[in-house]
Motif scaffolding. Structure first.
Motif, mmCIF file in Angstrom:
data_model
loop_
_atom_site.group_PDB
_atom_site.id
_atom_site.type_symbol
_atom_site.label_atom_id
_atom_site.label_comp_id
_atom_site.label_asym_id
_atom_site.label_seq_id
_atom_site.Cartn_x
_atom_site.Cartn_y
_atom_site.Cartn_z
ATOM 1 N N TRP A 154 0.818 -1.217 0.000
ATOM 2 C CA TRP A 154 0.000 0.000 0.000
ATOM 3 C C TRP A 154 0.852 1.268 0.000
ATOM 4 O O TRP A 154 0.502 2.248 -0.650
ATOM 5 N N VAL A 155 1.944 1.229 0.744
ATOM 6 C CA VAL A 155 2.758 2.421 0.971
ATOM 7 C C VAL A 155 4.071 2.318 0.182
ATOM 8 O O VAL A 155 4.785 1.335 0.332
ATOM 9 N N PRO A 156 4.405 3.291 -0.648
ATOM 10 C CA PRO A 156 5.761 3.319 -1.211
ATOM 11 C C PRO A 156 6.744 3.678 -0.083
ATOM 12 O O PRO A 156 7.071 4.836 0.140
ATOM 13 N N TYR A 332 8.043 -2.306 -7.923
ATOM 14 C CA TYR A 332 6.634 -2.365 -7.505
ATOM 15 C C TYR A 332 5.982 -0.991 -7.560
ATOM 16 O O TYR A 332 4.775 -0.863 -7.701
ATOM 17 N N TRP A 333 6.787 0.066 -7.414
ATOM 18 C CA TRP A 333 6.269 1.438 -7.465
ATOM 19 C C TRP A 333 7.016 2.207 -8.540
ATOM 20 O O TRP A 333 8.201 1.975 -8.785
ATOM 21 N N THR A 334 6.320 3.146 -9.190
ATOM 22 C CA THR A 334 6.918 3.939 -10.264
ATOM 23 C C THR A 334 7.471 5.265 -9.729
ATOM 24 O O THR A 334 7.190 5.668 -8.597
ATOM 25 N N GLY B 178 -2.421 11.772 4.677
ATOM 26 C CA GLY B 178 -1.578 10.604 4.487
ATOM 27 C C GLY B 178 -2.383 9.328 4.565
ATOM 28 O O GLY B 178 -3.601 9.365 4.748
ATOM 29 N N GLN B 179 -1.698 8.219 4.374
ATOM 30 C CA GLN B 179 -2.359 6.926 4.499
ATOM 31 C C GLN B 179 -2.601 6.630 5.974
ATOM 32 O O GLN B 179 -1.683 6.645 6.783
ATOM 33 N N ILE B 239 -0.264 8.431 10.755
ATOM 34 C CA ILE B 239 0.537 8.141 9.557
ATOM 35 C C ILE B 239 1.766 7.325 9.967
ATOM 36 O O ILE B 239 2.131 6.334 9.327
ATOM 37 N N GLN B 240 2.386 7.733 11.090
ATOM 38 C CA GLN B 240 3.598 7.063 11.556
ATOM 39 C C GLN B 240 3.366 5.580 11.876
ATOM 40 O O GLN B 240 4.165 4.719 11.494
ATOM 41 N N ALA B 241 2.256 5.298 12.545
ATOM 42 C CA ALA B 241 2.009 3.920 12.983
ATOM 43 C C ALA B 241 1.903 2.960 11.796
ATOM 44 O O ALA B 241 2.322 1.804 11.873
ATOM 45 N N TRP B 242 1.363 3.459 10.683
ATOM 46 C CA TRP B 242 1.153 2.602 9.504
ATOM 47 C C TRP B 242 2.400 2.537 8.621
ATOM 48 O O TRP B 242 2.684 1.525 7.999
ATOM 49 N N GLU B 243 3.185 3.611 8.555
ATOM 50 C CA GLU B 243 4.283 3.660 7.583
ATOM 51 C C GLU B 243 5.628 3.208 8.142
ATOM 52 O O GLU B 243 6.540 2.916 7.381
ATOM 53 N N TYR B 244 5.797 3.180 9.487
ATOM 54 C CA TYR B 244 7.161 3.244 10.022
ATOM 55 C C TYR B 244 7.952 1.950 9.974
ATOM 56 O O TYR B 244 9.173 1.973 10.186
ATOM 57 N N GLN B 245 7.330 0.836 9.672
ATOM 58 C CA GLN B 245 8.119 -0.382 9.586
ATOM 59 C C GLN B 245 8.376 -0.760 8.143
ATOM 60 O O GLN B 245 7.469 -0.684 7.322
#
Lengths: 429, 429
Positions: A154-156, A332-334, B178-179, B239-245
């Motif tokens: 989901w996340v680049p 996987y991402w552009t 953000g996501q 945003i941090q909790a979802w992206e940070y790993q």
């Protein structure tokens, strides 16, 4: 594809990586002269400042003429894609029409006679993680039970990198020191990195930036990109394994990173665009990462290679040996998705900012863009043709990353980034 | 401690944060004039360019005289501690001896009449994580079974941050998008941050740098530090909790960060140095992070505060309200240890680089430097004196971070960093 010819013979040979269709940018100096912006053609560099002084850009915009006289590419990068297009069109005409030869040729200097410098001042550097094959294989080493984290598709994913320690191809660097902790010990110790690795990456340079708080739409994202280089994100795997939780890699990456001298303009890549697709089982991207253009031509067919030349090979006059190949189209991402994601929170990007693509590994294990993957985390050494073995990079090794588009008949190259690793400080603090 | 007096009355009042003992640096402009380097005294700013033009630095070094005429502090930062000392000694004399009043006073302008700018060009920004109390409390929220990771008490953990989005106190900014992924859903969605937080930090500015590959010894580390500011490392927790790993925080931090205008020189902090100690149960630092000087005076007694002023408070003319206090002396790692660690791998630091201290939280829960901690991850709202509740920062809130050393009789201040949060983009891409 009909191949436009230059009056410069070396630009038309079959093995030439810098034909008229490429025209990559660099910053160079010759004989202790000042730094100049150059464009590669055949085995030559065209000095843009000299071309400007010769009056060949007189009808172009004043800002463009001023930008090509500078010692870094930042001002040109900030002018935007219309101006880049105007300059490219002019250079193509100057280098192809025979009537310009007499006035243009004195502005050339052989590439072999110049020193290259960093092409721009890099304000910020962000490193992405766009190869799902790399993420999966490395994830399996660090987290066997959980190789690909739930956010990956989901996340680049990216992290902020260190801009100060980025250098140009050709510079040697010392093996770094840092805290190392082996599982057998209950405490770390300071020591020289034992698991030094390369990472096969593309470097993506931002051209025009955005204002803080104003995201860049995915359909406009590539207009903000100036071009691409080869990039080696040198990594100390043992330092990384101990330091990286919970805030990510830090000293394992900031000791040295290296760029090829040339930036290939996005316009040169147009013939190599291809469909960007997902596996049926993969989620479709969120709207801000999706567009029709990105689906039909978001990916780019750029062939990537890693070579090694050990100290022993040099001593025995043996040629460098290829370790692996991969292709940026497997990402996987552009590039457009990277830029759209980077700015969705309002983050401002600026001319000369660098995005690393992340290690580009292909689906097959032998298409791995790092030794970490090729040797299964150092457990399965690879054997070179002269009998030497490697798990990680050793002192005296030269690592060479290359990239190009096309085939034997039509090829444009990104050049190469190569560095030799020297032994580390013998007296640690 | 005998308090040296200035001929400027406002520098000698009991509540003055900018007495002669402070002399912090800033970059300012007034009435559309160019950016100048200033030094704070009482309620005034001394324009260093004007002092130089008045001949008051004529016997100082040419490089020092040139540096104070610039529009950023980078050149002065690069000159080193001997030159900073010479300038400080001269300014102290000029501001204390009455015979200088007539020539110096015309170079002053009231602080209330100027606009402050970023004090220097920040090449790279690294954010540390030096409060063990913050790390433990936040760790417990993200990883209840494993709050403090095994590396914490050995490694001064840090990550590379984003330099481009750092702004000066007073600027408002938009709530980022953000996501976001809530546990109840199996997929993320783009949305405005719902868990916006501040982080109470010190900003530590590098003065003189080092060469790539050459670590800075811990006993020389502070000579490379120019001074300290207040710093708010604004954070989007969802945003941090979802992206940070696995690579650490990225977009959750890069939308906006903010600095106080003033940089307090390290020399001003000398009276507030104190013993740096570890719990008996804690490991002693590795040699490169240890020195006698660091043990006896590595810590600094800097009092830190967070205040909030909501939109409703402003409408009702209510004063801002204090949310928490803490002290930099409770930091698990010192400034010298941060610099020694940052460069142990050979990473080069440069004049104007910024190190964030990480959120400074004290041992008591009410000494927390973020709302994430104060509200137990948003589960326990705090109630303000006007009845309003907060779990995270809301649109219209002004967050104010302050720092100072000393007591009611002798105080030197770092000033404050304050920003108002505006509503985010209503039309997300």
């Amino acid at each position: 594809m009909k191949k436009l010819k230059s009056w410069l013979a070396s630009a038309n040979t079959l093995d030439c990586e810098f034909p008229l269709a490429n025209l990559p940018y660099a910053v160079f100096s010759a004989k202790e002269q000042s730094h100049s912006i150059g464009v590669g053609l055949g085995d030559q560099v065209a000095n843009l400042r000299m071309l400007e002084e010769a009056g060949l850009f007189d009808d172009l915009s004043p800002s463009l003429r001023e930008s090509v006289r500078q010692s870094t590419l930042n001002p040109l990068m900030g002018l935007g894609s219309d101006q880049w297009g105007a300059l490219r069109q002019r250079l193509t005409a100057l280098f192809s029409h025979i009537e310009y030869k007499e006035v243009v040729e004195p502005c050339f200097i052989p590439q072999a006679d110049v020193v290259f410098h960093l092409p721009c001042q890099i304000g910020d550097y962000s490193d992405f993680y766009t190869s799902v094959h790399h993420a999966s294989r490395v994830g399996a080493l660090f987290r066997p039970d959980n190789p690909l984290l739930p956010n990956y598709k989901w996340v680049p994913v990216a992290y902020h990198g260190r801009a100060s320690s980025i250098r140009i191809s050709g510079e040697a660097f010392k093996r770094p020191a840092g805290q190392l902790k082996v599982p057998e010990s209950d405490r770390p110790a300071l020591g020289l990195c034992q698991r030094l690795d390369y990472e096969l990456e593309l470097g993506i340079f931002i051209g025009t930036g955005n204002s803080l708080g104003e995201p860049i739409d995915i359909d406009e994202a590539e207009q903000h990109v100036f071009g691409v280089s080869m990039f080696n994100d040198w990594s100390a795997r043992d330092i990384q394994a101990w330091e990286y939780q919970p805030l990510g890699p830090f000293l394992s990456k900031s000791f040295f990173s290296s760029l090829s001298p040339w930036i290939m303009p996005m316009a040169a890549l147009a013939p190599y665009r291809c469909h960007w697709t997902r596996e049926a089982s993969d989620p479709q991207p969120l709207d801000y990462l999706d567009s029709a253009t990105n689906r039909t031509q978001g990916a780019i067919d750029i062939k990537l290679e890693v070579w090694i030349e050990t100290e022993k090979m040099r001593a025995n006059n043996q040629p460098a040996e290829r370790l692996s190949t991969s292709n940026f189209k497997d990402s996987y991402w552009t590039i457009a998705q990277m830029v759209a994601h980077h700015t969705i929170n309002g983050c401002d990007v600026k001319p000369g900012d660098l995005l690393g693509s992340g290690t580009q590994s292909g689906p097959a294990p032998e298409e791995s863009g790092s030794l970490l993957e090729l040797t299964a985390g150092g457990k399965e050494p690879i054997t070179l043709s002269n009998g030497e073995q490697r798990t990680f990079v050793e002192d005296g090794d030269r690592i060479i990353l290359k990239g190009y588009c096309g085939n034997e008949q039509h090829r444009i190259g990104l050049g190469k980034v190569e560095n030799i690793v020297k032994s580390g400080n013998s007296h640690l603090p």
